[in-house]
Design a protein around this motif. Structure first.
Motif, short mmCIF file in Angstrom:
data_model
loop_
_atom_site.label_atom_id
_atom_site.label_comp_id
_atom_site.label_asym_id
_atom_site.label_seq_id
_atom_site.Cartn_x
_atom_site.Cartn_y
_atom_site.Cartn_z
N PHE A 130 0.85 -1.19 0.00
CA PHE A 130 0.00 0.00 0.00
C PHE A 130 0.89 1.24 0.00
CE2 PHE A 130 -2.75 3.25 1.93
CZ PHE A 130 -3.96 3.04 1.28
N VAL A 131 0.60 2.17 -0.89
CA VAL A 131 1.37 3.42 -0.98
C VAL A 131 0.40 4.58 -0.93
CG1 VAL A 131 2.96 4.82 -2.33
CG2 VAL A 131 3.15 2.32 -2.39
N ILE A 157 -2.06 1.90 -4.76
CA ILE A 157 -1.56 3.26 -4.56
C ILE A 157 -2.76 4.17 -4.34
CG2 ILE A 157 -0.35 5.23 -5.61
CD1 ILE A 157 1.17 3.20 -7.35
N VAL A 158 -2.68 5.05 -3.37
CA VAL A 158 -3.70 6.08 -3.17
C VAL A 158 -3.02 7.44 -3.23
CG1 VAL A 158 -5.43 7.05 -1.62
CG2 VAL A 158 -5.15 4.57 -1.76
N ALA A 159 -3.48 8.27 -4.15
CA ALA A 159 -2.95 9.64 -4.27
C ALA A 159 -3.99 10.62 -3.74
CB ALA A 159 -2.63 9.96 -5.73
N ASP A 160 -3.56 11.50 -2.85
CA ASP A 160 -4.47 12.43 -2.19
C ASP A 160 -4.53 13.76 -2.94
OD1 ASP A 160 -6.31 13.15 -0.29
OD2 ASP A 160 -4.83 13.65 1.25
N THR A 188 -1.94 0.56 -15.47
CA THR A 188 -2.73 0.64 -14.25
C THR A 188 -4.22 0.81 -14.54
OG1 THR A 188 -2.35 3.04 -14.14
CG2 THR A 188 -0.84 1.64 -12.90
N VAL A 189 -5.00 0.53 -13.50
CA VAL A 189 -6.45 0.79 -13.47
C VAL A 189 -6.68 1.73 -12.29
CG1 VAL A 189 -8.73 -0.23 -13.14
CG2 VAL A 189 -6.98 -1.46 -14.44
N GLN A 190 -7.50 2.76 -12.48
CA GLN A 190 -7.66 3.74 -11.42
C GLN A 190 -9.10 4.27 -11.35
OE1 GLN A 190 -5.25 4.37 -13.97
NE2 GLN A 190 -6.91 5.21 -15.22
N VAL A 191 -9.43 4.80 -10.17
CA VAL A 191 -10.70 5.49 -9.98
C VAL A 191 -10.42 6.73 -9.14
CG1 VAL A 191 -11.29 4.04 -7.97
CG2 VAL A 191 -13.09 5.34 -9.13
N THR A 200 -7.38 9.29 -5.49
CA THR A 200 -7.31 8.37 -6.62
C THR A 200 -6.73 7.05 -6.15
OG1 THR A 200 -7.04 10.18 -8.19
CG2 THR A 200 -6.39 8.00 -8.92
N LEU A 201 -7.47 5.96 -6.40
CA LEU A 201 -7.01 4.61 -6.08
C LEU A 201 -6.51 3.96 -7.36
CD1 LEU A 201 -8.88 5.38 -3.69
CD2 LEU A 201 -9.60 2.99 -3.59
#
Length: 205
Positions: A130-131, A157-160, A188-191, A200-201
């Motif tokens: 987990f990042v 990965i989670v980007a804030d 990658t796949v993201q939401v 963003t996950l």
């Protein structure tokens, strides 16, 4: 914040309250540190905790410790033997984080690394389950490219702050570039979620 204040308040009222130590940390952060809007709140903190818990992530990397709220939130979701490496450039922020981490039940599960995050990533070995990316916004693409090859097969990965208070439409080019970069990446796949200021996950494709 993207959602109206009354909706955010309703969501907070129906989220498990923060522990007393995190409440004290939040109060000190708002009273003494620059840019208190960077503080991870109850909703986002619980969300991060539940993501770590659901993934059973044993190895967590955080880029941008600030005062340690998110580190302590994620630590509550760690499985037995789990550990968080968190990176902070500002010594004042790191001192506050270390002080509260030392008071917590998770002191042996969190290591605060002082210095440029990209240097710390190079020094750390192995993969990450987990990042959480929440450091300087112009560096997001570099952080993403540095951690993606190190992401475990079922890692996340989670980007804030990926909505940048709505400025991704007409302003904040750093975050807009990051969002476009990730969206165009076939690896990658993201939401992109409208949680707080946008989260963003991202997983491997």
């Amino acid at each position: 914040m993207i959602v109206p204040d009354e909706i955010d308040g309703y969501a907070a009222a129906h989220t498990t309250p923060q522990p007393e130590l995190l409440r004290e940390l939040a109060d000190e952060t708002r009273a003494t540190l620059r840019a208190p809007q960077m503080l991870t709140g109850t909703i986002e903190g619980r969300f991060l905790e539940l993501l770590v818990f659901g993934l059973q992530a044993k190895r967590v990397l955080e880029l941008g410790t600030y005062s340690g709220y998110s580190s302590l939130s994620m630590a509550a979701g760690l499985p037995e033997g789990g550990h968080i490496d968190t990176c902070e450039f500002d010594e004042t922020h790191a001192e506050v984080a270390r002080r509260y981490i030392a008071q917590s039940p998770y002191a042996d599960r969190i290591t605060v690394h002082l210095g440029p995050a990209l240097d710390t990533i190079q020094q750390l070995k192995g993969e990450f389950d987990f990042v959480f990316i929440d450091a300087d916004k112009p560096g997001y693409i570099d952080y993403y490219e540095a951690v993606l090859p190190r992401l475990a097969e079922r890692g996340l990965i989670v980007a804030d702050n990926t909505l940048a208070d709505g400025d991704v439409i007409d302003g904040n080019p750093s975050i807009a570039r990051f969002n476009e970069h990730v969206a165009a990446d076939p690896r990658t796949v993201q939401v992109l979620l409208t949680v707080r200021d946008g989260m963003t996950l991202i997983r491997r494709a």
